[in-house]
Design an enzyme around this catalytic site. Structure first.
Site, PDB file in Angstrom:
ATOM      1  N   ASP A  37       0.858  -1.199  -0.067  1.00 54.85           N
ATOM      2  CA  ASP A  37       0.091   0.130  -0.070  1.00 54.85           C
ATOM      3  C   ASP A  37       0.979   1.094   0.099  1.00 54.85           C
ATOM      4  O   ASP A  37       1.952   1.214   0.712  1.00 54.85           O
ATOM      5  CB  ASP A  37      -0.896   0.001   1.318  1.00 54.85           C
ATOM      6  CG  ASP A  37      -1.976  -0.994   1.323  1.00 54.85           C
ATOM      7  OD1 ASP A  37      -1.989  -1.856   0.439  1.00 54.85           O
ATOM      8  OD2 ASP A  37      -2.815  -0.956   2.311  1.00 54.85           O
ATOM      9  N   HIS A  89       5.063  -7.546  -0.184  1.00 51.64           N
ATOM     10  CA  HIS A  89       4.728  -8.914  -0.752  1.00 51.64           C
ATOM     11  C   HIS A  89       5.443  -9.046  -2.167  1.00 51.64           C
ATOM     12  O   HIS A  89       5.830  -7.922  -2.765  1.00 51.64           O
ATOM     13  CB  HIS A  89       3.145  -8.938  -0.857  1.00 51.64           C
ATOM     14  CG  HIS A  89       2.341  -8.955   0.377  1.00 51.64           C
ATOM     15  ND1 HIS A  89       2.105 -10.153   0.815  1.00 51.64           N
ATOM     16  CD2 HIS A  89       2.058  -7.940   1.083  1.00 51.64           C
ATOM     17  CE1 HIS A  89       1.334  -9.809   2.015  1.00 51.64           C
ATOM     18  NE2 HIS A  89       1.313  -8.441   2.203  1.00 51.64           N
ATOM     19  N   SER A 129       7.857   3.620   5.044  1.00 50.70           N
ATOM     20  CA  SER A 129       9.018   4.127   4.450  1.00 50.70           C
ATOM     21  C   SER A 129       8.625   3.987   2.825  1.00 50.70           C
ATOM     22  O   SER A 129       7.726   4.553   2.457  1.00 50.70           O
ATOM     23  CB  SER A 129      10.236   2.973   4.610  1.00 50.70           C
ATOM     24  OG  SER A 129      11.359   3.453   4.269  1.00 50.70           O
TER      25      SER A 129
END
Length: 265
Positions: free
Chosen positions: A77, A130, A233
């Site tokens: 995200d 992921h 980050s």
């Protein structure tokens, strides 16, 4: 250790303190309201024993994604700050601010041009990362550095910021044999970057030298979890030129599992 790294270590330790339950619930609720976090895919705020558990919250159920081999999904995200093709091994963090690919990856022997995409994770985002496609991880390179904030206002102030910050670069191979780099950039308040396939990779530590970890037969399927940031980050995606055709635009909000490109043969 510079003051940003020290502050991040202290922040990381405080975030793991289990405060008195009513106080912790207030802290969690305040954090969620402050950053406007959508908690619809996660456990309720009062079920997290400390801020770190809230930062690293896991999805209640897996997200669905297009399983076709050619579909490249967002690993996280976040927000796409920039994307494009390098010029003389230079890429852009944001408009007008560049960074060197060799410096980012800690490699001096790179040649050719690369496609890149930079995805910024803010404090409100889901912090796990992921695999964006089926990959074979060949190598992980830990590069020590500072922990500047990677928010846009800092990217516009600090030249080549990504190459100055602590980072971990994964060298991967896609099914079509093309190389793919996933670079996880540390930032202010990021207590750790964790990788579920190798506990040896320790970030925001006392190390002051590059560390290299090599792997054999480390295959990760698209959508599988690679690890997580403790707070937000940036991830930089680099691939051989024309290996991926992106469907992105600057400042596009992204969700993990969303299709963001097509892998070319």
């Amino acid at each position: 250790m510079n003051k940003d790294n020290l502050f991040s270590q202290i922040f990381g330790k405080v975030a793991k303190i289990n405060f008195f339950k009513p106080l912790q619930e207030l802290i969690n609720s305040f954090y969620i309201k402050l950053f406007k976090i959508d908690m619809s895919e996660f456990k309720p705020a009062n079920e997290y024993k400390n801020l770190n558990e809230l930062f690293t919250r896991e999805l209640l159920k897996p997200r669905e994604f297009d399983a076709a081999d050619e579909i490249f999904i967002s690993p996280v995200d976040g927000t796409c700050l920039s994307f494009g093709t390098t010029n003389e091994l230079k890429a852009f963090s944001i408009k007008g601010m560049s960074y060197g690919v060799k410096e980012l990856l800690g490699q001096g022997e790179l040649e050719g041009e690369f496609d890149f995409a930079n995805i910024y994770l803010s404090p409100k985002d889901y912090h796990h990362y992921h695999a964006p496609c089926d990959i074979t991880i060949k190598k992980a390179v830990y590069i020590p550095g500072k922990l500047y904030s990677v928010a846009v206002k800092w990217l516009s102030k600090v030249d080549s910021l990504y190459t100055k910050n602590e980072r971990v670069a994964l060298l991967c191979e896609m099914k079509n044999g093309k190389k793919l780099w996933l670079v996880f950039v540390g930032a202010l308040n990021v207590g750790k970057m964790k990788f579920c396939f190798d506990d040896r990779i320790q970030t925001n530590a006392m190390a002051n030298f590059t560390q290299i970890y090599e792997y054999e037969n480390l295959h990760i399927k698209k959508g599988e979890r690679l690890g997580n940031f403790e707070l937000g980050s940036t991830i930089v995606i680099l691939s051989e030129k024309d290996a991926i055709e992106y469907n992105l635009f600057e400042n596009k909000e992204l969700k993990f599992a969303e299709a963001i490109g097509r892998i070319k043969e």
